[in-house]
Design a protein around this motif. Structure first.
Motif: not given
Length: 149
Positions: A119-130
């Motif tokens: 979740x944190x990795x996706x948020x870092x990459x996209x700027x959005x909370x998955x």
């Protein structure tokens, strides 16, 4: 722990993450190794007599530790009852290592940590909370704070 026998039986019949015939020894004093079909489904380890369809037992893989005993054997014990140890003997060292890895990844604790990491990795990459797209509020989001277990 309370459980529904029918639901547990239904779970034991689901597709396994891993299943093999292993030699197994229970925690009772004087127990001997017996051939069992051992089946990992989600975070339950079911064991069956090799000629029967219903499990004779199940271990909930929470708050437990898996350790390699010898090249081809491992044990599982529960952190609050270290004397209650189950021993399993595999046909090879490779099979033993595969089982240990599968069991270590089967607990809710491991899955929760993985969810938090990705979740944190996706948020870092996209700027959005998955998880936002599913309408999960910030307060109820699996209690993902650092010290909430």
């Amino acid at each position: 722990m309370k459980y529904n026998e029918k639901e547990l039986l239904s779970l034991s019949r689901q597709q396994a993450e891993k299943a093999d015939e292993l030699l197994m020894k229970g925690p009772k004093k004087g127990s001997v190794l017996k051939k069992r079909l051992v089946k990992l489904v989600v975070n339950f380890l079911f064991y069956f007599r090799t000629d029967e369809e219903e499990p004779i037992g199940a271990l909930l893989l929470e708050h437990c530790k898996t350790t390699q005993e010898e090249d081809n054997s491992f044990s599982i014990y529960f952190k609050d009852e270290p004397e209650r140890k189950y021993t399993f003997e595999c046909s090879s060292k490779e099979q033993c290592c595969e089982w240990i890895e599968a069991l270590n990844h089967a607990s809710y604790e491991f899955m929760r940590k993985s969810l938090m990491f990705y979740r944190n990795e996706i948020q870092k990459m996209t700027g959005k909370d998955p998880l936002e797209q599913y309408g999960i509020s910030e307060d109820s989001r699996f209690q993902l704070g650092p010290n909430k277990l």
